[in-house]
Design a protein around this motif. Structure first.
Motif, mmCIF file in Angstrom:
data_model
loop_
_atom_site.group_PDB
_atom_site.id
_atom_site.type_symbol
_atom_site.label_atom_id
_atom_site.label_comp_id
_atom_site.label_asym_id
_atom_site.label_seq_id
_atom_site.Cartn_x
_atom_site.Cartn_y
_atom_site.Cartn_z
ATOM 1 N N GLY A 1 0.809 -1.213 0.000
ATOM 2 C CA GLY A 1 0.000 0.000 0.000
ATOM 3 C C GLY A 1 0.840 1.260 0.000
ATOM 4 O O GLY A 1 0.400 2.316 -0.468
ATOM 5 N N VAL A 2 2.070 1.168 0.515
ATOM 6 C CA VAL A 2 2.962 2.330 0.558
ATOM 7 C C VAL A 2 3.291 2.823 -0.857
ATOM 8 O O VAL A 2 3.543 4.004 -1.071
ATOM 9 N N GLY A 3 3.247 1.920 -1.823
ATOM 10 C CA GLY A 3 3.572 2.281 -3.196
ATOM 11 C C GLY A 3 2.573 3.236 -3.834
ATOM 12 O O GLY A 3 2.851 3.788 -4.905
ATOM 13 N N ASP A 4 1.430 3.459 -3.213
ATOM 14 C CA ASP A 4 0.438 4.407 -3.748
ATOM 15 C C ASP A 4 0.667 5.837 -3.260
ATOM 16 O O ASP A 4 -0.025 6.753 -3.716
ATOM 17 N N LEU A 5 1.616 6.036 -2.332
ATOM 18 C CA LEU A 5 1.868 7.393 -1.823
ATOM 19 C C LEU A 5 2.663 8.199 -2.844
ATOM 20 O O LEU A 5 3.514 7.655 -3.554
ATOM 21 N N LEU B 1 11.042 2.694 0.513
ATOM 22 C CA LEU B 1 10.832 3.954 1.234
ATOM 23 C C LEU B 1 12.181 4.572 1.596
ATOM 24 O O LEU B 1 12.397 5.778 1.409
ATOM 25 N N ALA B 2 13.096 3.752 2.105
ATOM 26 C CA ALA B 2 14.434 4.251 2.443
ATOM 27 C C ALA B 2 15.141 4.768 1.199
ATOM 28 O O ALA B 2 15.832 5.796 1.244
ATOM 29 N N ASP B 3 14.958 4.079 0.080
ATOM 30 C CA ASP B 3 15.583 4.490 -1.174
ATOM 31 C C ASP B 3 15.055 5.847 -1.635
ATOM 32 O O ASP B 3 15.814 6.682 -2.140
ATOM 33 N N GLY C 1 16.953 13.292 -0.716
ATOM 34 C CA GLY C 1 17.331 14.109 0.432
ATOM 35 C C GLY C 1 16.330 14.089 1.558
ATOM 36 O O GLY C 1 16.196 15.084 2.279
ATOM 37 N N GLY C 2 15.618 12.977 1.748
ATOM 38 C CA GLY C 2 14.658 12.868 2.838
ATOM 39 C C GLY C 2 15.358 12.762 4.188
ATOM 40 O O GLY C 2 16.577 12.542 4.248
ATOM 41 N N PRO C 3 14.591 12.927 5.264
ATOM 42 C CA PRO C 3 15.187 12.912 6.600
ATOM 43 C C PRO C 3 15.538 11.515 7.119
ATOM 44 O O PRO C 3 16.140 11.381 8.174
ATOM 45 N N GLY C 4 15.153 10.473 6.397
ATOM 46 C CA GLY C 4 15.330 9.125 6.919
ATOM 47 C C GLY C 4 14.198 8.750 7.855
ATOM 48 O O GLY C 4 13.309 9.573 8.141
#
Ligand SMILES: [Zn+2]
Ligand SMILES: [Zn+2]
Length: 254
Positions: free
Chosen positions: A34-38, A65-67, A73-76
């Protein structure tokens, strides 16, 4: 606390997604397909993940998500999970050859994935509410979760066979309004359910009767292709609270 169901199926097929709930804008409960729809901005706003257990239908999109965070440049992400789960993910998933070791990159002191050990005593702040691990009985170490917001609480079994301690903990929440419980197998598959730590409908009534006040009961983790048969077995039960199927896209306000 707003809880959006991104996925709640036991497997994949057209229109189905595996377990993941979005808690407000910044947290996920489980990391299934489901995360793939964000959207990309939504993915980069996630800084916290709570994992019920290691199985890939609940953890498999954590590497992606980590990738996304590493590439943009996400916060992790801080990942709250049982120590068994964090060790397994470090050794088998973020191992280098299968996927980059984001538990040590870009720097071991400031990696994209930061694990935090879950315990059953701590209510972890999440938005305007809290998240606390609840007992579960699965084929591998697993937890459920209690989500408590300012107005209401929701108990989620995760993947679990019959677990009286989960129902007792849910009943002890004064604001309990919703219980989401899995029902993976049909009654005729009792042996498979016992072996794999999943539920069948026939086991539900004595557990659900442990909560002696009104609440809404939702059924998740239905096996693809058997949703109607599984729900028919649940809805034939003598339950004080009618059970309804959890659906992708549903929203709870706690
Ligand atoms: Zn599982
Ligand atoms: Zn599962």
């Amino acid at each position: 606390m707003h809880v959006k169901v991104l996925g709640c199926s036991a497997g994949i097929s057209e229109g189905l997604r595996t377990t993941s709930f979005k808690l407000g804008d910044h947290a996920l409960l489980d990391c299934g397909t489901g995360v793939g729809d964000l959207s990309l901005p939504e993915l980069l706003a996630i800084d916290t993940v709570f994992l019920t257990h290691s199985h890939l239908d609940h953890s498999g999109f954590l590497p992606f998500l980590a990738d996304a965070h590493a590439s943009h440049g996400g916060p992790g992400i801080t990942v709250h999970a049982l120590p068994y789960v964090t060790a397994l993910l470090r050794q088998r998933l973020f191992d280098g050859p299968l996927w980059p070791d984001y538990t040590r990159q870009p720097e071991p002191d400031h990696p994209y994935i930061r694990f935090q050990a879950l315990d059953f005593a701590t209510a972890i702040p999440c938005g305007d509410g809290t998240v606390r691990a609840l007992p579960a009985q699965h084929s591998v170490p697993a937890v459920g979760f209690l989500l408590e917001g300012p107005k209401a609480a929701l108990a989620f079994s995760g993947d679990s066979g019959p677990c009286p301690a989960f129902w007792a903990a849910a009943a002890a929440s004064p604001k309990l309004a919703h219980v989401i419980v899995e029902n993976t197998f049909r009654n005729q598959q009792q042996t498979a359910a016992e072996r794999s730590g999943h539920m069948i409908a026939n086991w539900l009534p004595p557990l659900a009767a442990g909560i002696d006040r009104p609440y809404e009961l939702w059924i998740s983790h239905l096996e693809p292709g058997h949703e109607a048969a599984l729900m028919a077995e649940v809805q034939a039960l003598p339950l004080a609270t009618p059970a309804r199927p959890l659906q992708r896209g549903m929203m709870f306000v706690l």
